[in-house]
Design a protein around this motif. Structure first.
Motif, PDB file in Angstrom:
ATOM      1  N   UNK A 172      56.727 -18.420 -35.917  1.00  0.00           N
ATOM      2  CA  UNK A 172      56.438 -18.856 -37.122  1.00  0.00           C
ATOM      3  C   UNK A 172      57.751 -19.208 -37.846  1.00  0.00           C
ATOM      4  N   UNK A 173      57.725 -19.884 -38.678  1.00  0.00           N
ATOM      5  CA  UNK A 173      58.840 -20.149 -39.756  1.00  0.00           C
ATOM      6  C   UNK A 173      58.957 -19.458 -40.919  1.00  0.00           C
ATOM      7  N   UNK A 174      60.092 -18.919 -41.301  1.00  0.00           N
ATOM      8  CA  UNK A 174      60.318 -18.199 -42.643  1.00  0.00           C
ATOM      9  C   UNK A 174      60.365 -19.121 -43.802  1.00  0.00           C
ATOM     10  N   UNK A 210      60.281 -18.031 -47.339  1.00  0.00           N
ATOM     11  CA  UNK A 210      60.935 -17.493 -48.500  1.00  0.00           C
ATOM     12  C   UNK A 210      61.739 -16.149 -48.000  1.00  0.00           C
ATOM     13  N   UNK A 212      58.630 -14.290 -46.617  1.00  0.00           N
ATOM     14  CA  UNK A 212      57.270 -14.841 -46.404  1.00  0.00           C
ATOM     15  C   UNK A 212      57.354 -15.945 -45.124  1.00  0.00           C
ATOM     16  N   UNK A 213      56.255 -15.732 -44.331  1.00  0.00           N
ATOM     17  CA  UNK A 213      56.586 -16.691 -43.060  1.00  0.00           C
ATOM     18  C   UNK A 213      55.300 -17.251 -42.947  1.00  0.00           C
ATOM     19  N   UNK A 214      55.067 -18.345 -42.212  1.00  0.00           N
ATOM     20  CA  UNK A 214      53.680 -19.010 -41.763  1.00  0.00           C
ATOM     21  C   UNK A 214      53.831 -20.702 -42.013  1.00  0.00           C
ATOM     22  N   UNK A 237      57.013 -10.276 -40.223  1.00  0.00           N
ATOM     23  CA  UNK A 237      56.332 -11.153 -40.925  1.00  0.00           C
ATOM     24  C   UNK A 237      56.234 -12.695 -39.754  1.00  0.00           C
ATOM     25  N   UNK A 238      57.055 -12.869 -38.993  1.00  0.00           N
ATOM     26  CA  UNK A 238      57.242 -14.148 -38.302  1.00  0.00           C
ATOM     27  C   UNK A 238      55.862 -13.964 -37.006  1.00  0.00           C
ATOM     28  N   UNK A 248      52.424 -14.121 -38.343  1.00  0.00           N
ATOM     29  CA  UNK A 248      52.134 -15.483 -38.859  1.00  0.00           C
ATOM     30  C   UNK A 248      51.890 -16.186 -37.712  1.00  0.00           C
ATOM     31  N   UNK A 256      47.502 -18.157 -41.973  1.00  0.00           N
ATOM     32  CA  UNK A 256      48.052 -19.457 -42.670  1.00  0.00           C
ATOM     33  C   UNK A 256      49.687 -18.842 -42.971  1.00  0.00           C
ATOM     34  N   UNK A 257      49.712 -17.629 -43.482  1.00  0.00           N
ATOM     35  CA  UNK A 257      50.929 -17.250 -43.863  1.00  0.00           C
ATOM     36  C   UNK A 257      50.890 -15.579 -44.506  1.00  0.00           C
ATOM     37  N   UNK A 258      52.207 -14.937 -44.297  1.00  0.00           N
ATOM     38  CA  UNK A 258      52.206 -13.535 -44.310  1.00  0.00           C
ATOM     39  C   UNK A 258      53.320 -13.294 -45.340  1.00  0.00           C
ATOM     40  N   UNK A 259      53.170 -12.509 -46.480  1.00  0.00           N
ATOM     41  CA  UNK A 259      53.885 -11.935 -47.259  1.00  0.00           C
ATOM     42  C   UNK A 259      54.467 -10.439 -47.241  1.00  0.00           C
TER      43      UNK A 259
END
Lengths: 96, 96, 96, 96, 96, 96, 96
Positions: free
Chosen positions: D2-4, D6, D81-83, F23-24, F27, F33-36
């Motif tokens: 998954x992409x980063x 932030x 933050x990733x996804x 996080x990756x 995700x 959808x996303x991870x913080x």
């Protein structure tokens, strides 16, 4: 003269008539869209309220007269906005 | 020169004329959209108010003259915004 | 090089020229959309102000030169934003 | 993977090159939309800054290398933050 | 007379009937869009709640009667809004 | 069963792998959808982080397994949201 | 009767089943759109959580039964909203 768009008034009023009647009477005045009255403090038979009035063309003298007719008194004009649109107060470092 | 879009002025003024009249007079000036005046402090017969003026092309000298003509004095220019659009103050860790 | 979109500068400047003139001069520079100057502190004949500049392509050196030409000095660069869009500072638990 | 989207980095850096150059260099990296750098603290010839980077596909290692090439060091990764979209931190009663 | 759009009432009520029943009864009254009741304080067999009522045409007397019929009492009218639209309370420096 | 839309987890993890990798990995899981991930505290070779995960159909067990596979442990589930849409926590006077 | 749109409940529950299961079970009930559960406090083998439930037609008794079936107990109804739309609590000077 430019039109008044908002008035925020610090008002002392007797307990009767109550704030629902004051709000409805003020809201009936020409040039008024709406009136918000919040209770700030009650002191035996007098209450301190904050009256926010907004509309396209507020007549301060008539608003003042009506408040006085209903037994109240304007303690201070806390905010007034005039012109072609409502401009909000802007906070700056000087306010801290 | 680039145009002034907003001025926030710390003003000392006599109780009369009141802030509704000052606001309406300032709002009538060319290049002004709207004026917001909040009461900061009352000190016997003088009141300290914060005047926020917004519009497409504010003339600081004329605003200053009008305030002085009505008995007031600008204590400080708390904020000025100039350019093609309004830019807000940005808070940073240095403000804390 | 990527373009600078926002600068927040802590600036010490003489009382004259006043902030309206500094704001108008900075706002005239190429690549600047708008300038916000708030008064932080006054110390006899010097004032500490926070200058927020936004635009599509800010030239830091020219901004710095202009501030210095008008008698001021940049005390610190409190925020800089570069890239294809403005990214805001994000608060995290580490800031508390 | 998954992409980063932030990264918020706590960075110690020398006074030179200044934050405008660091921000512009980071913003030039592939996958970066924008960079925000705020000054947290200055300690003689070193400054502590918070670097917020956003974009569709951030490469942490390249960002780290570039910061180090310019004399800086990442003290901590305060947020990542990733996804497929940016998810913000959610405050809960446990944070108080 | 101008219509009442919002009422915020400080109410003392017995534990039974509970706030879900009071909210549903008030929400059934003509001219009411919705009712929000939050628990402020519990004192043995009495609870202090804040009742926010919004709608196009609120009848204060009927709201008062219904609260009293269900064993409650209005302690104060904390906010009333009247007119052709809801006007929110505006904060000014005088509130601090 | 109704689907989980958001999880906020208090997690203790070793310094390596770092939060960008955690996080990756999270995700990449189906239904995410996303991870913080924000850093709360560092304690020698362990760091306390807050992990916010959002998506249409979160699988808590798989998220838990992955965190444990990467050496971490869930200390508490600080928030969970389930249903057809995300419902936010609502503050009431009882929280103060 | 008017429909309940939101309930905010202060709940004491055993550690098992965990909040993800409670949230998913509540979210499956008819008339429920979504459920948010935040952890307020853990006390050995019991945890205090705040449950926010929103939907077009909430059945308080069924929600109460389900919480009790899963070993929990409603300590208080912190907020209830009923009517044709969700009305938010309005802050007034009396709350300070």
């Amino acid at each position: 003269m430019a039109k008044i768009r908002r008035l925020v008034l610090d008002v002392m009023k007797p307990m009767e008539p109550d704030t629902t009647e004051l709000a409805r009477s003020l809201a009936k005045l020409e040039g008024v869209d709406g009136v918000n009255i919040v209770l700030v403090e009650v002191d035996r038979d007098v209450e301190n309220v904050k009256v926010t009035v907004e509309g396209p063309d507020l007549d301060f003298e008539r608003i003042k007269d009506l408040i006085e007719d209903m037994g109240g008194a304007i303690h201070s004009i806390d905010e007034v906005v005039a012109g072609s649109r409502i401009v909000e107060e802007v906070k700056t470092p000087q306010d801290d």
